[in-house]
Design an enzyme around this catalytic site. Structure first.
Site, mmCIF file in Angstrom:
data_model
loop_
_atom_site.group_PDB
_atom_site.id
_atom_site.type_symbol
_atom_site.label_atom_id
_atom_site.label_comp_id
_atom_site.label_asym_id
_atom_site.label_seq_id
_atom_site.Cartn_x
_atom_site.Cartn_y
_atom_site.Cartn_z
ATOM 1 N N LYS A 16 -13.982 6.465 -5.819
ATOM 2 C CA LYS A 16 -13.892 7.926 -5.795
ATOM 3 C C LYS A 16 -12.486 8.469 -6.001
ATOM 4 O O LYS A 16 -11.550 8.072 -5.307
ATOM 5 C CB LYS A 16 -14.386 8.428 -4.435
ATOM 6 C CG LYS A 16 -15.882 8.332 -4.277
ATOM 7 C CD LYS A 16 -16.266 9.074 -3.032
ATOM 8 C CE LYS A 16 -17.767 9.169 -2.858
ATOM 9 N NZ LYS A 16 -18.080 9.698 -1.537
ATOM 10 N N ARG B 52 -8.634 -10.876 10.871
ATOM 11 C CA ARG B 52 -8.059 -9.927 11.826
ATOM 12 C C ARG B 52 -7.689 -10.612 13.142
ATOM 13 O O ARG B 52 -6.915 -10.056 13.919
ATOM 14 C CB ARG B 52 -9.039 -8.777 12.073
ATOM 15 C CG ARG B 52 -9.083 -7.880 10.842
ATOM 16 C CD ARG B 52 -9.731 -6.574 11.108
ATOM 17 N NE ARG B 52 -9.237 -5.593 10.145
ATOM 18 C CZ ARG B 52 -9.916 -4.537 9.748
ATOM 19 N NH1 ARG B 52 -11.108 -4.294 10.243
ATOM 20 N NH2 ARG B 52 -9.381 -3.688 8.895
ATOM 21 N N GLY C 78 -8.193 2.213 5.620
ATOM 22 C CA GLY C 78 -7.827 3.629 5.680
ATOM 23 C C GLY C 78 -6.365 3.849 6.062
ATOM 24 O O GLY C 78 -5.697 4.741 5.507
ATOM 25 N N GLY D 94 -9.746 -1.687 1.637
ATOM 26 C CA GLY D 94 -10.721 -2.606 2.214
ATOM 27 C C GLY D 94 -11.417 -3.478 1.183
ATOM 28 O O GLY D 94 -11.470 -4.702 1.320
HETATM 29 P P1 ADP Z 1 -10.732 0.058 -1.752
HETATM 30 O O1 ADP Z 1 -11.627 -0.152 -0.550
HETATM 31 O O2 ADP Z 1 -10.089 -1.221 -2.208
HETATM 32 O O3 ADP Z 1 -9.756 1.181 -1.549
HETATM 33 P P2 ADP Z 1 -12.702 1.721 -3.026
HETATM 34 O O4 ADP Z 1 -13.428 1.830 -1.736
HETATM 35 O O5 ADP Z 1 -12.006 2.917 -3.529
HETATM 36 O O6 ADP Z 1 -11.672 0.475 -2.978
HETATM 37 O O7 ADP Z 1 -13.690 1.288 -4.196
HETATM 38 C C1 ADP Z 1 -14.482 0.140 -4.133
HETATM 39 C C2 ADP Z 1 -15.795 0.381 -4.782
HETATM 40 O O8 ADP Z 1 -15.645 0.900 -6.084
HETATM 41 C C3 ADP Z 1 -16.602 -0.893 -4.925
HETATM 42 O O9 ADP Z 1 -17.739 -0.791 -4.116
HETATM 43 C C4 ADP Z 1 -16.966 -0.907 -6.401
HETATM 44 O O10 ADP Z 1 -18.309 -1.303 -6.635
HETATM 45 C C5 ADP Z 1 -16.774 0.524 -6.804
HETATM 46 N N1 ADP Z 1 -16.581 0.663 -8.249
HETATM 47 C C6 ADP Z 1 -15.610 0.172 -9.003
HETATM 48 N N2 ADP Z 1 -15.805 0.455 -10.311
HETATM 49 C C7 ADP Z 1 -16.971 1.134 -10.383
HETATM 50 C C8 ADP Z 1 -17.738 1.704 -11.447
HETATM 51 N N3 ADP Z 1 -17.347 1.592 -12.714
HETATM 52 N N4 ADP Z 1 -18.878 2.362 -11.129
HETATM 53 C C9 ADP Z 1 -19.279 2.456 -9.844
HETATM 54 N N5 ADP Z 1 -18.609 1.948 -8.797
HETATM 55 C C10 ADP Z 1 -17.464 1.286 -9.073
HETATM 56 MG MG MG Z 2 -13.353 0.876 0.135
#
Ligand code: ADP
Ligand code: MG
Length: 395
Positions: free
Chosen positions: A199, A38, A375, A352
């Site tokens: 999620k 950053r 975000g 992130g």
């Molecule tokens: P980003 O920050 O890239 O948008 P998210 O915050 O949506 O991604 O998701 C990241 C999280 O999803 C990680 O902490 C990862 O451990 C979790 N994750 C991925 N696959 C699974 C799974 N099968 N069960 C539980 N958690 C998962």
């Molecule tokens: Mg995330």
């Protein structure tokens, strides 16, 4: 086309240029910077102002001090790293407003750079307080926003302050982020998006927006299990959001109506728990055992996803395919990241955790664009307006 005024449109010579940057960097327990992305990504804007004889006044937040001065959230490590990277002294102020700051700015010479103290030591920053905004605005002649990662926030430094300037422009990083992320609205086809992560609830707006734009959508990660539940498949103890099952069904119907195929995992790495020492096995579609957890996609799924990506000209990736923080459960995410890095498609990585994974694997430079905004990036990809960008002066 980027429709906002940019730094190059401003005449910065001799001017006090107030720049919102995002120096919200991770620090370890000793206060050492563990990742300076950053800071390095903000350098082009800072150098441009200094090299063109402007006076750069940098402002940022760090962490969530919630209106209280916290010594471990001071920007001192940032000013030191910045001084080293720029090869010139960057003076850090003890506060972001007040008489001492005004005096230091009054004494600035052309090319000088000053870093204000953590904006969030004042609760007024997050409240977008008009008096605080006025005080900050009085420190500059021109305003530049180069903090894409906080542009979804209506805070003083991102929204209240630029409103008070006749000319509020975008810095180079912000412009680059918008130009790349905007490619999803006008992609070279085929355009394939992979959405994973934890999620469904946080990804629904993006999925709905992307269904109108992509040729194929791939769903993986923990999120996939809510969709598989909606399809009536057994998911064992895998991550699921029961209140999202109906939304998942709506999305499935939308994909049929929009004639956009959605690909799901067809096999899984399952484990007896979500921890490193769990027992694991690979199971095919429908084979997830009752007390087990889906922790990564299986080999057939990886092959299927990669086969689909082979023809793509534009790839957007957000969200890991498994619990990638645990090495044993990170194979799917790693193979996907390596494939995208090696592909000739225009590749955009957002989110992130996904961006952090790409950096950790040393693949940052191999992607066309890795977003610095978690975000903010997700909000942009959902097709929503970012107030910190909308408020900038139109070209
Ligand atoms: P980003 O920050 O890239 O948008 P998210 O915050 O949506 O991604 O998701 C990241 C999280 O999803 C990680 O902490 C990862 O451990 C979790 N994750 C991925 N696959 C699974 C799974 N099968 N069960 C539980 N958690 C998962
Ligand atoms: Mg995330």
């Amino acid at each position: 086309m980027f429709k906002k005024l940019t730094l190059e449109d401003l005449d910065v010579k001799g001017k006090r240029v107030l720049v919102r940057v995002d120096f919200n960097i991770p620090l370890d327990t000793k206060g050492e910077i563990t990742d300076d992305l950053r800071i390095t990504t903000a350098l082009p804007t800072i150098r441009y102002i200094s090299d063109n004889h402007g006076k750069a006044i940098l402002m940022s937040h760090l962490g969530r001090p919630k209106g209280k001065v916290q010594d471990d959230k001071r920007l001192t490590p940032v000013s030191k790293r910045l001084s080293r990277l720029l090869g010139k002294e960057v003076k850090k102020m003890p506060d972001c407003v007040g008489a001492e700051v005004k005096e230091a700015i009054f004494k600035m010479k052309e090319g000088d750079i000053i870093l204000l103290e953590n904006l969030r030591f004042h609760i007024e920053e997050e409240k977008n307080d008009p008096t605080f905004s006025k005080e900050l605005a009085s420190l500059g002649d021109l305003y530049v926003n180069d903090a894409f990662a906080v542009s979804h926030r209506k805070h003083a430094s991102t929204f209240g302050v630029p409103r008070l300037f006749p000319q509020a422009a975008a810095g180079f990083l912000l412009k680059q982020e918008v130009e790349y992320l905007d490619r999803v609205n006008n992609p070279d086809r085929p355009f394939v998006a992979i959405i994973g992560g934890a999620k469904v609830s946080t990804k629904v707006p993006i999925i709905k927006n992307l269904l109108k734009k992509v040729d194929t959508l791939i769903i993986g990660g923990g999120m996939a299990y809510t969709f598989l539940k909606a399809l009536g498949r057994p998911i064992g103890h895998s991550l699921v959001e029961d209140d999202m099952v109906d939304v998942a069904k709506d999305i499935l119907i939308m994909s049929i109506a929009d004639e956009v195929p959605i690909l799901y995992p067809i096999d899984h790495l399952i484990a007896t728990s979500m921890s490193t020492d769990a027992q694991t096995k690979i199971v095919h579609r429908g084979g997830i055992l009752e007390d087990w957890y889906g922790v990564d996609v299986g080999p057939l799924t990886i092959k299927k996803f990669i086969d689909c990506l082979k023809g793509a000209k534009t790839i957007l990736w957000n969200g890991p395919l498994g619990i990638c923080e645990i090495d044993r459960f990170s194979k799917g995410t790693r193979e996907l990241a390596n494939f995208i890095a090696a592909s000739n498609a225009l590749s955009i990585v957002g989110g992130g955790d996904s961006s952090a994974f790409v950096i950790k694997e040393g693949l940052f430079d191999k992607m066309t664009h890795v977003s610095t905004g978690g975000g903010a990036c997700l909000q942009f990809l959902a097709g929503e307006e970012l107030p910190g960008i909308s408020i900038l002066t139109d070209k």
